[in-house]
Every structure is written in C-alpha cells, then in structure tokens.
Design an enzyme around this catalytic site. Structure first.
Site, short mmCIF file in Angstrom:
data_model
loop_
_atom_site.label_atom_id
_atom_site.label_comp_id
_atom_site.label_asym_id
_atom_site.label_seq_id
_atom_site.Cartn_x
_atom_site.Cartn_y
_atom_site.Cartn_z
N TYR A 175 13.11 62.29 36.63
CA TYR A 175 13.48 60.93 36.26
C TYR A 175 12.77 60.51 34.98
CZ TYR A 175 9.41 60.13 39.35
OH TYR A 175 8.20 60.18 39.97
N HIS A 235 10.45 52.47 47.15
CA HIS A 235 9.53 51.88 46.19
C HIS A 235 10.31 51.14 45.11
CE1 HIS A 235 6.98 55.64 47.27
NE2 HIS A 235 6.83 54.70 48.20
#
Length: 459
Positions: free
Chosen positions: A131, A68
């Site tokens: 993240y 992605h």
C-alpha cells in the site's frame, strides 16, 4: 482486439474507490501498472501524493488485520495471492458506520481515504499486499480502531474469525458505538488577531486560529514542528502591513511578507495543503487604469516589493489561492475608523484626492475565499475588491462624514504631494484599481463598496 481497460468504481463509502487493473499475462508471468498517476486521476482517483510504500507479507491463510482508520490516504493492492478487504467509514458525518467489502487479487486495487477503517484477511498462504500512503508513519500516531466482529458493521469474513490469526491488540478493539469518529481536517488561520484574521475566524468557525505568539511564519523550525496533518487549508493573514514603517523596517517587512510565505509554500507542497495568501495593489506602480491578475508586478516601495516577492513564492505551491486586494477595512484601526472619529470630533481633515482605488472589507475577502474553496475554483491568482466605481480616499472620507451626520464638504481635498509635505511617507500607486472579472467568472459577485461602507459605519 484490445486488452482489459483500467476502470475506477465508486462504493457506498464516500471516497472509497475500487480500481480494476489490467493485468497482461503470458508464459513468462504477468505485468501490471500498479500505480499510474496520469491515467488514474483522469478517471477520478484523487492525486493523493504518496510518500511511502509499505509491503505486508502473510505466511498463512487467514491472517486478519484491522479494523484501523488511519489519518492518511492509502492505495492498497496485491502482489501475489488473494485478500479479502473490508472497510468501515469511521469519519464524522452521515456515512459513519457504512461498510463495504471486496476480494482483492492482482487485478484489483482500492483507494482508501483518511478516516475509513480498513481490514484485510489473507485467503491464500504466502500472500503479499502493498500500500502507498501519503503521510510518513509517525511513532505514537493515534487513530480509531474497530472490533473485527462488530455486529453493526457485520463484515462477512470468508474465514471465521475463530479460525483466523489475529493479533492480541486487534482482539480488543471497541465496538462501533464506542468509537469516537475521526474529525475532518480543519482550516488553519494564521494571523488571527488582525483585521483580516478576525474576519476569517468568523467565516470559518471550525478553523484553528493562531497568531504570531503561537506560530511565527518566519520561524522555520516552528513550522516544521507544527502538526500539519491536522489541516487541509492554510489561510495566511499574517503580514507586515505598515506601509510607511516598512521603508525603515526592511528586515521585518521582508521576513513577514516574503520569507514567511516562502516557507509556507514549501510546507504546502510537502503536505498537499491548499495555501490561501493575501497580496496588495502595492505590487503595481499605479500607472495603469486597472490591473489584471497576469499583469507584471512593478512595486514602488519596500512594502510592495516584499509583497511581490511573497507572491512569487506562494504561486510555487501546487494548490494556492493568491488573493490580491486593495484598501482593506475591517474590525480595528483603519482609515474608515479614523474618519469616523474625526467626524465625531468636529474636525475637517484634508484627504488625498488623487489616489484612486476601491475599498475592500475583510468580510468580503473572507466571503470570497469561502467561495473559492467551496466551488473548488481553479487554483491561481484572483483579484478581490469591493464592487462599484473606483473612488479616491477623499471620496471615501466624504461618504463616512455624511453617514456620521457631517457635510461632505467638510472634507478638504489635497494632492498626494501636498499631504506628504514634511512627512516620511512611502511611495504609493496613484491607481490601485484591480479588475475582478476573473473571480466574477467563477460566480462570485463583489458587493458595492459604498453599500458595505454605509453598513459598516452604521454599525
């Protein structure tokens, strides 16, 4: 004996950085500084301004996600377990399709820039990775995706994809030759229909250009709704520039010149945008021989006061270029166009001879801003005017007349007081000479104003 050191390493994908994290362990377990802004930015990591922290827990070894290419930057690290990370550049440009992979454990983190496709395969059961991202997740956000088995990227998956756990959606992503590359963020020109705005659009042809009918900088709700994630630089050429009318149109002048820039500065802070804004010699009272960028403002009239207030707001944006200028001339109605018309009509006007400054053409302002952005000059205030000696308005008029085939002596020279008799005029600084030493120190040399004037009049 010292422990392991923090290190930042480049990769074949521009902007994709590997961070080696010192992990301090003892009988109790381990500790690491997972994100340390001061140390990491000093080593070359972008100060990307994370606003959201996401955690992904994966129950079984072989869980595979991606590829992605999200429209934001992210900083990926592992809390426990191990992950195989793979990245493919899906941005427009010569590096499109470049791939890179590395194993991530608690001692390794990776900075992933916007538009670089990322994918992760867990190598142990009960693996957790996290993240940081610098945009809030938006429902319906669309971005490129890539087939995990794309032969061009040729990602060397440790666990064969036939044995991996993959979502149904990720099993049907396109091959690289079918992917539409992610376009870079582009500048936004606000106030694009004005003299300065038109010059900026010509200088930045890839920019999106809008005027007040599409984006009104005094409308807080419209500003909040704008897709700022599509832009990296905002060039604000919107302003109330009618100096005399500002004395009675106070609300309009303050809205456009002060409140609007204040709202844009807040937007720039929130979205990490570079804000470019233009100010004026009218923020000074005209009693000094010339003005530097750090001189205290002391405006005489409403226009100058509203511009000075806008200046104070703009400098609160961390990434700002505040460009002060004087006597602006561009494509449209202005002093030079009026003098050229009077010369052609055979008139002999009286022109003020005791106001001194330098002409500045919008093409020079656009060129100067291009220079500041391209060279990544330090953010701050810069004076930008035409080069050469200071002149009076009468000197400029005489030059225009001469270029139009008339005698310089056909210009009558009058004082400000004489010219203002019987007129409702705003106060103006007698001297609006701005020093350009600061921008010249960055490597920009202003063209002589009279040289530009002659070319402008010649068409």
């Amino acid at each position: 004996m010292g422990g392991p050191s923090l290190e930042v390493e480049a990769t074949p994908i521009p902007g994709l950085l590997v961070v080696r994290l010192p992990v301090m362990a003892d009988s109790r377990g381990w500790f690491k500084e997972n994100w340390q802004r001061e140390k990491m930015t000093a080593l070359g990591l972008p100060d990307f301004g994370p606003v959201q922290n996401n955690v992904s827990f994966n129950t079984r070894r072989g869980t595979t996600r991606g590829v992605h290419a999200e429209p934001w930057d992210k900083f990926v690290s592992v809390t426990n377990g191990r992950v195989f990370g793979a990245w493919v550049d899906m941005r427009e440009g010569s590096s499109f399709g470049t791939s890179y992979s590395i194993e991530i454990d608690p001692s390794v983190a990776v900075f992933v820039p916007r538009g670089v496709g990322n994918s992760y395969q867990t190598l142990e059961d009960a693996t957790t990775y996290s993240y940081l991202v610098n945009e809030h997740w938006r429902p319906g956000a669309a971005y490129p995706a890539l087939d995990l088995a794309d032969p061009t990227a040729a990602i060397p998956w440790p666990i064969p994809l036939a044995e991996a756990e993959i979502s149904e959606k990720d099993r049907h992503n396109p091959r690289l030759d079918e992917v539409a590359p992610m376009a870079p963020r582009r500048p936004l020109v606000i106030g694009a229909h004005g003299q300065l705005g038109r010059a900026l659009v010509a200088e930045f042809p890839d920019a999106r250009a809008v005027d007040a009918d599409e984006l009104d900088i005094t409308d807080a709700e419209a500003l909040r709704a704008w897709p700022w994630h599509e832009h990296d630089v905002v060039l604000n050429a919107a302003a109330h520039t009618a100096v005399d009318a500002a004395e009675t149109e106070r609300a309009e002048a303050w809205a456009a010149n002060a409140a609007g820039p204040s709202l844009l500065a807040a937007i720039a802070r929130e979205h990490r945008l570079t804000l470019v804004h233009w100010s004026s010699d009218y923020v000074f009272d005209g009693t000094a021989e010339s003005y530097d960028e750090d001189d205290a403002v002391c405006p005489l009239g409403v226009y100058g006061q509203s511009k000075a207030a806008g200046d104070l707001a703009v400098v609160t944006a961390p990434r700002h270029y505040l460009v002060r200028t004087s006597w602006v001339i561009g494509d449209g109605h202005n002093f030079v166009a009026t003098m050229a018309r009077l010369a052609r009509d055979g008139a002999s006007p009286g022109v003020v001879d005791d106001q001194v400054g330098r002409l500045t053409f919008t093409t020079e302002l656009a060129r100067a801003v291009r220079h500041l952005l391209t060279t990544r000059a330090p953010y701050g205030i810069y004076n930008v005017t035409g080069g050469g000696p200071a002149t009076s308005w009468a000197d400029v008029a005489a030059e225009v007349f001469e270029q139009c085939g008339r005698s310089r002596g056909d210009i009558g020279r009058v004082t400000t007081q004489e010219y203002a008799a019987g007129k409702a005029l705003a106060p103006r600084p007698a001297r609006g000479v701005l020093s350009t030493r600061k921008i010249e120190a960055t490597g920009f040399t202003p063209e002589d104003a009279m040289t530009t004037l002659r070319r402008h009049v010649a068409g």
